[in-house]
Write an enzyme that holds these catalytic residues in place. Structure first.
Site, PDB file in Angstrom:
ATOM      1  N   TRP A 109       0.835  -1.208   0.000  1.00 59.13           N
ATOM      2  CA  TRP A 109       0.000   0.000   0.000  1.00 59.13           C
ATOM      3  C   TRP A 109       0.862   1.248   0.000  1.00 59.13           C
ATOM      4  O   TRP A 109       0.554   2.222  -0.682  1.00 59.13           O
ATOM      5  CB  TRP A 109      -0.978   0.001   1.177  1.00 59.13           C
ATOM      6  CG  TRP A 109      -1.950  -1.145   1.135  1.00 59.13           C
ATOM      7  CD1 TRP A 109      -2.129  -2.096   2.099  1.00 59.13           C
ATOM      8  CD2 TRP A 109      -2.891  -1.461   0.086  1.00 59.13           C
ATOM      9  NE1 TRP A 109      -3.109  -2.978   1.705  1.00 59.13           N
ATOM     10  CE2 TRP A 109      -3.588  -2.622   0.487  1.00 59.13           C
ATOM     11  CE3 TRP A 109      -3.194  -0.889  -1.147  1.00 59.13           C
ATOM     12  CZ2 TRP A 109      -4.585  -3.211  -0.304  1.00 59.13           C
ATOM     13  CZ3 TRP A 109      -4.174  -1.472  -1.932  1.00 59.13           C
ATOM     14  CH2 TRP A 109      -4.856  -2.619  -1.506  1.00 59.13           C
ATOM     15  N   ASP A 176      -1.939   6.838   6.149  1.00 57.15           N
ATOM     16  CA  ASP A 176      -2.959   5.903   5.680  1.00 57.15           C
ATOM     17  C   ASP A 176      -3.271   5.013   6.884  1.00 57.15           C
ATOM     18  O   ASP A 176      -2.446   4.210   7.307  1.00 57.15           O
ATOM     19  CB  ASP A 176      -2.387   5.082   4.513  1.00 57.15           C
ATOM     20  CG  ASP A 176      -3.349   3.994   4.026  1.00 57.15           C
ATOM     21  OD1 ASP A 176      -4.425   3.821   4.632  1.00 57.15           O
ATOM     22  OD2 ASP A 176      -3.005   3.307   3.039  1.00 57.15           O
ATOM     23  N   LYS A 200     -12.629  -1.495   6.548  1.00 54.72           N
ATOM     24  CA  LYS A 200     -11.883  -2.406   7.415  1.00 54.72           C
ATOM     25  C   LYS A 200     -12.295  -2.253   8.874  1.00 54.72           C
ATOM     26  O   LYS A 200     -12.702  -3.211   9.491  1.00 54.72           O
ATOM     27  CB  LYS A 200     -10.392  -2.218   7.217  1.00 54.72           C
ATOM     28  CG  LYS A 200      -9.977  -2.907   5.917  1.00 54.72           C
ATOM     29  CD  LYS A 200      -8.632  -2.566   5.415  1.00 54.72           C
ATOM     30  CE  LYS A 200      -8.409  -3.251   4.072  1.00 54.72           C
ATOM     31  NZ  LYS A 200      -7.744  -2.399   3.101  1.00 54.72           N
TER      32      LYS A 200
HETATM   33  C1  LIG Z   1      -7.099  -1.968   2.017  1.00 57.12           C
HETATM   34  C2  LIG Z   1      -6.077  -0.907   2.102  1.00 57.12           C
HETATM   35  C3  LIG Z   1      -5.962   0.081   1.105  1.00 57.12           C
HETATM   36  C4  LIG Z   1      -6.810   0.085  -0.137  1.00 57.12           C
HETATM   37  O1  LIG Z   1      -8.085   0.468   0.152  1.00 57.12           O
HETATM   38  P1  LIG Z   1      -9.188   0.699  -0.980  1.00 57.12           P
HETATM   39  O2  LIG Z   1     -10.279   1.352  -0.203  1.00 57.12           O
HETATM   40  O3  LIG Z   1      -9.537  -0.648  -1.507  1.00 57.12           O
HETATM   41  O4  LIG Z   1      -8.601   1.568  -2.024  1.00 57.12           O
HETATM   42  C5  LIG Z   1      -5.014   1.071   1.283  1.00 57.12           C
HETATM   43  N1  LIG Z   1      -4.227   1.102   2.369  1.00 57.12           N
HETATM   44  C6  LIG Z   1      -4.312   0.168   3.340  1.00 57.12           C
HETATM   45  C7  LIG Z   1      -3.408   0.252   4.527  1.00 57.12           C
HETATM   46  C8  LIG Z   1      -5.233  -0.869   3.230  1.00 57.12           C
HETATM   47  O5  LIG Z   1      -5.320  -1.791   4.191  1.00 57.12           O
END
Ligand SMILES: *Cc1c(COP(=O)(O)O)cnc(C)c1O
Length: 365
Positions: A109, A176, A200
């Site tokens: 990511w 993030d 998540k």
């Molecule tokens: C799942 C995830 C993403 C991607 O998320 P999307 O909403 O599918 O674009 C980005 N960063 C992290 C840390 C993730 O766990």
């Protein structure tokens, strides 16, 4: 086929994302999908500028403010496009063409975020854990003071590592937090910008939460397309166009649930206990082992592990399926298995998974 002593009455959801939601949230969402607040209308068919929806948005925003204890400098947005869209929206708003942004490379990511930033300016990767397939958090590195921001991925969902100590920097810190937002207490005001796909730990797929310190905006010279300009989203209170109504509603319900549980302060010790139990089991059980060695770097939300005998991998996969364990397979890039222990996952599900590991060990160990 060996006989198992386990009896599972329901599914235990360890999926990495979309992740488990609190049962009461799903039940309330089902009611509102048919008849929202006795309006005779579905939440999915009401006008997004009517109070039926703007009340939802306002409550969601207030709940984020309250749960994260945000100061007045920070604004809360609910956007589309997932965390992946933020990989480009962040540099588009914060990075000048001739400027430089610092990034920590702690997994796929992060790598994707770096790739997008390179479309808008220069990046400097100040540290990386790529040499060991991202199974640790880098420790000694320097962040250049002239960089326009420093970006970290607080929890690396795929590899099961987590920044336990957030780096101290003098430049704006961008994070993030897709997989660990509000799973632990942090000083969220220290961050210039936080983003997280809601699916998540915070709600349903389709909405992304962005918390931004408004003082960092408007400094680049670039013309920003309307839908990517944070300032316009702030001005229109996240209703610049039709927002993902259902996803925001489910996220609001999840935030309400989070508050009812006592917020991150109450959930952190539970999440720590859940993960510690599982890591301890993985270290003691002779058949499995945790993929992250350094205990300090281990994620409390995504526990990655493997089985010593490779041939038993598909056997354990089927065993889990038969016994009501859902979503335990590791990401294809990390291999092995992964148990995601998000806020909504009850401790009893972790206890049950430990029983499953014991039982598998009894049969195959
Ligand atoms: C799942 C995830 C993403 C991607 O998320 P999307 O909403 O599918 O674009 C980005 N960063 C992290 C840390 C993730 O766990």
């Amino acid at each position: 086929m060996s006989h198992s002593n386990l009896s599972s009455k329901h599914i235990h959801n360890f999926n990495s994302g979309p992740g488990i939601l609190p049962k009461e949230v799903v039940e309330q969402a089902a009611v509102s999908l048919v008849n929202h607040q006795n309006s005779g209308l579905s939440i999915a068919e009401i006008g997004h500028r009517t109070s039926l929806f703007t009340d939802v948005m306002e409550e969601a925003r207030q709940l984020v403010r309250e749960l994260m204890q945000l100061d007045d400098e920070h604004e809360v947005l609910f956007l589309h496009g997932g965390a992946s869209t933020q990989f480009m929206q962040v540099p588009m708003n914060l990075l000048d063409e001739k400027g430089c942004a610092a990034y920590a490379d702690t997994g796929v990511w992060s790598t994707k975020a770096i790739k997008e930033a390179n479309l808008f300016g220069k990046t400097e990767v100040v540290c990386s854990s790529r040499d060991k397939n991202y199974h640790y958090i880098p420790k000694d590195f320097a962040v250049p003071n002239e960089a326009q921001y420093f970006h970290i991925t607080t929890n690396n969902t795929i590899y099961g590592t987590q920044w336990k100590r957030i780096p101290e920097v003098s430049i704006p810190l961008v994070a993030d937090m897709s997989s660990d937002i509000l799973s632990r207490q942090l000083d969220f005001n220290r961050f210039a910008l936080i983003y997280a796909g809601a699916q998540k730990n915070l709600g349903a797929a389709g909405c992304t939460i962005v918390v931004v310190n408004k003082n960092i905006l408007g400094k680049t010279r670039r013309s920003i397309p309307t839908m990517f300009d944070y300032r316009l989203h702030i001005k229109e209170k996240s209703i610049l166009n039709t927002p993902p109504v259902m996803a925001i509603y489910i996220s609001m319900l999840t935030l309400r649930w989070l508050k009812s549980q006592g917020g991150a302060a109450a959930l952190q010790p539970i999440n720590e206990r859940k993960s510690l139990k599982l890591y301890t089991e993985l270290e003691q059980n002779g058949l499995f082992y945790p993929l992250v060695n350094n205990a300090e770097d281990r994620s409390i939300t995504n526990v990655c592990f493997a089985i010593k005998e490779k041939a038993l991998e598909p056997v354990f996969s089927s065993f889990c399926k038969e016994n009501g364990i859902y979503g335990i397979n590791g990401h294809r890039l990390a291999g092995g298995f992964r148990a995601s222990l998000y806020n909504a996952l009850p401790e009893s599900s972790v206890d049950y998974l430990i029983e499953v590991l014991h039982e598998f060990m009894r049969i195959h160990g």
